[in-house]
Design an enzyme around this catalytic site. Structure first.
Site, PDB file in Angstrom:
ATOM      1  CG  HIS A 111      -1.892   1.145   1.247  1.00 47.53           C
ATOM      2  ND1 HIS A 111      -2.991   1.164   0.430  1.00 47.53           N
ATOM      3  CD2 HIS A 111      -1.938   2.291   1.974  1.00 47.53           C
ATOM      4  CE1 HIS A 111      -3.685   2.270   0.651  1.00 47.53           C
ATOM      5  NE2 HIS A 111      -3.061   2.970   1.585  1.00 47.53           N
ATOM      6  CG  ASP A 147      -6.260   0.384   2.546  1.00 47.32           C
ATOM      7  OD1 ASP A 147      -6.448  -0.643   1.877  1.00 47.32           O
ATOM      8  OD2 ASP A 147      -6.272   1.525   2.061  1.00 47.32           O
ATOM      9  CB  CYS A 712      45.976  41.217 -15.771  1.00 48.68           C
ATOM     10  SG  CYS A 712      45.928  39.645 -16.646  1.00 48.68           S
TER      11      CYS A 712
END
Length: 907
Positions: A111, A147, A712
């Site tokens: 389930h 159930d 740079c």
């Protein structure tokens, strides 16, 4: 196992029942009978089909009970099997108690909920509708209640915020449910299976979710609306009336209410405010003002569309089929007929699902298309969105043609005839795969430094544009195709992008030269050439990013597996400078994309044009929408918003130390985002008297004047051994006088204009400061008397350590020369390292021992020996101290855009 009980029956159906059956067989159980449902349209249920192949008795009773009582003939057939245990993995029929109680060991049922909560057939739906944080499944002992039998085994999982019935089923309920059902049988076989009576407290039964009661109540919070829609997705489907018809909503997710949503309003009766049809989907509002997003919509006639296409869903014109495409269509007509066996003929209007097709038929149809047309990359969702035969064929043909029902890239070019070619320049923001205007239509002019004239108007991004771009990047990473693409295909896109850049290299170099002042030949070789190399290099890394396994020291016996995974970070912001606009973009973006991230990039405001051209090429290479976003704009607005943005997880920056510090602080305060910084430099170059003088002069010139000194890693200060100092100065002055200053597009030009006016003015002031402090200006030091931003190549000597020009970076064509005493290696090293910068450095000497010693002692991220500027895509690049941290290029660059996850498993 077989000693305890000899035989089981399996009562159930579907793929879930099939997998349980197969696992039980592997465990060695004898299955004496499989009881499943009758064939549907001549097709057996998967469980029954598999059992028949294995020679197991299969029974297909349409019903077991009549008026609440077992049908005697059916019960008799069942009892004849001699089953000692009934395993009921997925059973949709009512089984009589005389069957449930008959086996010696009873009956167990799977389930999909944590009993006693959410009893009933729609248990998974209600788990989501209630917003439960935990979900899972139960294997319980059947009794005559609903159930309500004793619990044998339970397994739980976390329910994710955007889980649907489909995702939680695929991720956990199906795979773990199969294992759990088999584990339950093991417990029974071992004689230690529990029977835990279900408590009444916490038990619920809300009933079966059917279409009629799945209507959306809009007077709820966004969270509750989201839970209702995802809890009903895909069956029965949450719906509401929109424009007079029933529309079903699929694919809900909660979204940040603070995010900017731009779209077309959609009136929805009962909603607190109109929805918004956006490019991401349909934004809906709860009564608390918070928002959710729905991806797909389905109309009453069964037609499903992406929610983003709500207002244009009927506007697609049919494509005319070629003879080859007509032949393919007839093949597919035959496939449809073989699936829809109850349909006499497949008409253009035949609807796949209304004619009886189920989800397994979708899988089959997709696979049939792949067999007949490998170029048609079909997904299951494509079938759900094109349910009639005509729509299905039109969709397939578009995919085969590469159109894929996507919008054509629309580019508003600025065209210029220059450099013996016509260049086409996009000039708008690039967000979510489209070129768009900035909010309010704001623009600015980008200037050609060669003559000071405007090249074109460029869109000026605003804070809301940043938010849109970040949202698009986040969507692409978390939900889009980019997050699902495999690494090798990611590399294929990067290779394709590199190929397109190579095809357009002359155009890119021309734009770069015009926008930044770079000499065209240098732009072609370095600015563009190295960018192409960078994307190719990182394309090769995409499928080679690996973690490792780690032996850990735990209690004996050590049954642990620990491994690391390298994962992309997410949305990355990249902020680049103006000296190498395209190359700096490539250095960071290639590694970022190779690692699997998405990008929001801000080019320098003064040099945006190659970045937006790059965006066009990326779109044409096939990068999904939202993966790459380009936002020209100011650093104080766009850069700051990216630093502060909570959804940006990494920021890569190249620029000044001052701005880098500010960015680092903002990133820490906002969300502690990862940062990598490549900042200022004052790179020392030490020239010993035992050098190769010709090479030292040639490379020293390059070290200072390469790319107009806007470099740079430029040698910011040269230390020359005193016994060769004067000779060296004489030689470099001779070489400087040979440099041709002029139009960067002229192939004979050596030295082009400085990048922009403010930088030119700064260089003039820099040299004036050097003269005031007492340095000797040998040559240059002033603006060239011609239009544009040209500055004379400059040489200073007699520069003392305390002077401004000895300490601060010029970032221009200024050579700073100082003497050092002959033979005093340690003293010159002390002077060279007496700076807060540590980006690059260099040494010229024929003495290998001296070269190794000096290179070891120089405190810089890169040391060049008897060369300079020799960067390569495979070598890591980055600085020490206030020149920043983190690496561009090489394998190490990937680590800047990856996070390491450690996983430990006990087995």
């Amino acid at each position: 196992l077989l000693d305890f009980f000899k035989s089981s029956s399996v009562i159930g159906q579907s793929v879930f029942g099939l997998e349980v059956y197969k696992e039980l067989r592997k465990e060695g159980h004898t299955i004496v009978g499989v009881f499943t449902i009758p064939d549907k349209d001549g097709k057996a249920d998967p469980l029954g089909a598999e059992a028949e192949k294995d020679g197991v008795n299969v029974f297909k009773f349409p019903r077991w009970r009549l008026k609440g009582k077992g049908i005697p003939e059916v019960v008799k057939v069942y009892k004849a099997t001699g089953a000692e245990l009934n395993v009921m993995p997925f059973c949709s029929q009512f089984i009589p108690m005389e069957v449930i109680d008959h086996p010696a060991h009873g009956s167990i049922i799977y389930h999909p909920s944590l009993l006693p909560r959410h009893r009933g057939a729609s248990a998974i739906n209600w788990t989501l509708i209630h917003g439960d944080k935990k979900g899972g499944f139960t294997v319980f002992w059947a009794d005559d209640g609903l159930d309500t039998g004793p619990i044998l085994l339970q397994r739980e999982c976390d329910v994710e915020p955007d889980d649907t019935v489909n995702t939680i089923y695929k991720r956990f309920l199906f795979p773990e449910g199969v294992k759990g059902t088999v584990d339950a049988v093991r417990l029974i076989a071992a004689g230690n299976s529990p029977k835990i009576v279900q408590p009444e407290e916490g038990a619920t039964y809300e009933g079966i979710q059917k279409k009629d009661n799945a209507k959306i109540d809009w007077n709820q919070s966004a969270q509750a609306l989201h839970n209702w829609i995802r809890g009903n997705d895909k069956v029965p489907g949450a719906w509401a009336e929109v424009d007079g018809q029933k529309v079903t909503f699929y694919g809900s997710s909660l979204v940040d209410s603070g995010a900017t949503a731009i779209g077309q309003p959609l009136e929805i009766p009962g909603a607190s405010q109109p929805g918004l049809v956006t490019k991401a989907g349909l934004v809906l509002f709860g009564n608390d003002g918070k928002t959710l997003l729905v991806k797909n919509l389905q109309f009453e006639d069964g037609k499903m569309i992406t929610a983003a296409r709500y207002f244009s869903s009927g506007s697609n014109a049919s494509v005319e089929l070629t003879e080859e495409e007509k032949a393919f269509a007839e093949q597919m007509r035959g496939v449809w007929k073989s699936i829809l066996t109850n349909v006499d003929a497949i008409e253009d209007s035949t609807d796949f699902f209304k004619s009886g097709a189920a989800s397994m038929d979708v899988v089959r149809l997709v696979e049939e298309v792949k067999l007949r047309a490998s170029g048609c990359q079909l997904q299951n969702e494509d079938v759900y969105m094109n349910t009639t035969f005509q729509d299905f064929i039109q969709m397939c043909v578009r995919k085969l043609r590469g159109e894929d029902d996507e919008e054509e890239l629309v580019v508003d070019y600025v065209r210029k005839n220059i450099n013996n070619m016509t260049i086409r320049m996009p000039h708008q923001l690039f967000i979510n795969g489209e070129f768009v205007d900035a909010e309010g239509g704001k623009t600015y002019k980008t200037i050609n430094p060669t003559d000071g004239t405007a090249i074109c108007d460029v869109s000026l991004a605003q804070a809301s544009d940043v938010d849109r771009a970040v949202a698009a990047a986040k969507e692409a990473f978390e939900e889009g195709e980019w997050g699902k693409i495999n690494p090798r295909d990611r590399g294929r896109l990067l290779y394709k992008l590199a190929d397109l850049m190579e095809e357009h290299q002359e155009e890119l170099a021309t734009i770069e030269s015009m926008d930044s002042g770079a000499v065209y030949t240098l732009a072609l070789k370095t600015h563009v050439g190295m960018s192409i190399q960078t994307f190719r290099y990182f394309a090769g890394w995409c499928d080679k990013i690996q973690g490792c396994t780690i032996p850990i020291n735990q209690a004996r016996p050590n049954r642990n597996l620990t491994f690391t995974k390298k994962e992309p970070i997410g949305v990355c912001a990249i902020v680049i400078p103006w000296n190498y606009p395209l190359m700096m973009l490539a250095w960071k973006t290639a590694a970022c994309l190779a690692a699997g991230n998405t990008v929001v990039l801000k080019p320098a405001q003064v040099t945006p044009l190659t970045a937006v051209k790059f965006a066009e090429l990326a779109a044409r290479a096939g990068f999904p929408k939202g993966v790459i976003n380009i936002l020209p704009g100011s650093g104080t607005l766009v850069g700051q918003r990216l630093s502060d943005h909570p959804d940006v997880r990494k920021l890569g920056f190249t620029g000044s130390t001052e701005i880098g510090k500010h960015i680092m602080k903002s990133c820490a305060i906002s969300n502690v985002k990862k940062v990598s910084l490549e900042l200022g430099g004052k790179s020392p170059l030490i020239i010993f008297s035992d050098c190769d003088m010709d090479k030292a002069v040639r490379m020293g010139m390059s070290a200072v004047f390469f790319n107009k000194g806007e470099n740079c890693i430029a040698a910011g200060r040269l230390f020359v051994e005193e016994n060769i100092h004067d000779q060296y100065v004489k030689r470099v002055v001779e070489e400087v006088k040979k440099l041709k200053i002029g139009d960067p597009l002229d192939r004979s030009t050596d030295h082009g204009p400085q990048n922009h006016k403010a930088h030119l003015d700064k260089l003039v002031e820099y040299c004036q400061t050097g003269v005031r402090e007492g340095a000797t200006l040998v040559c240059g030091g002033k603006q060239v008397a011609r239009p544009g931003f040209f500055f004379e190549p400059t040489i200073f000597t007699d520069v003392q350590d305390h002077m401004f020009i000895a300490i601060e970076e010029s970032f221009g064509p200024v050579m700073i020369l100082s003497k050092f005493k002959s033979g005093d290696v340690d003293e010159v090293l002390r002077r060279a390292n007496a700076t807060e910068y540590g980006l690059a450095s260099g040494v010229f000497t024929r003495d290998i021992s001296k070269a190794l010693y000096v290179s070891e002692k120089l405190n810089a991220g890169t040391v060049f020996v008897n060369t300079y500027n020799k960067t390569d895509v495979a070598a890591p690049f980055g600085g020490f101290k206030q020149s920043g941290f983190g690496k561009d290029l090489g394998q190490e660059a990937l680590n800047e855009y990856l996070k390491t996850k450690a996983v430990t498993i006990e087995y």
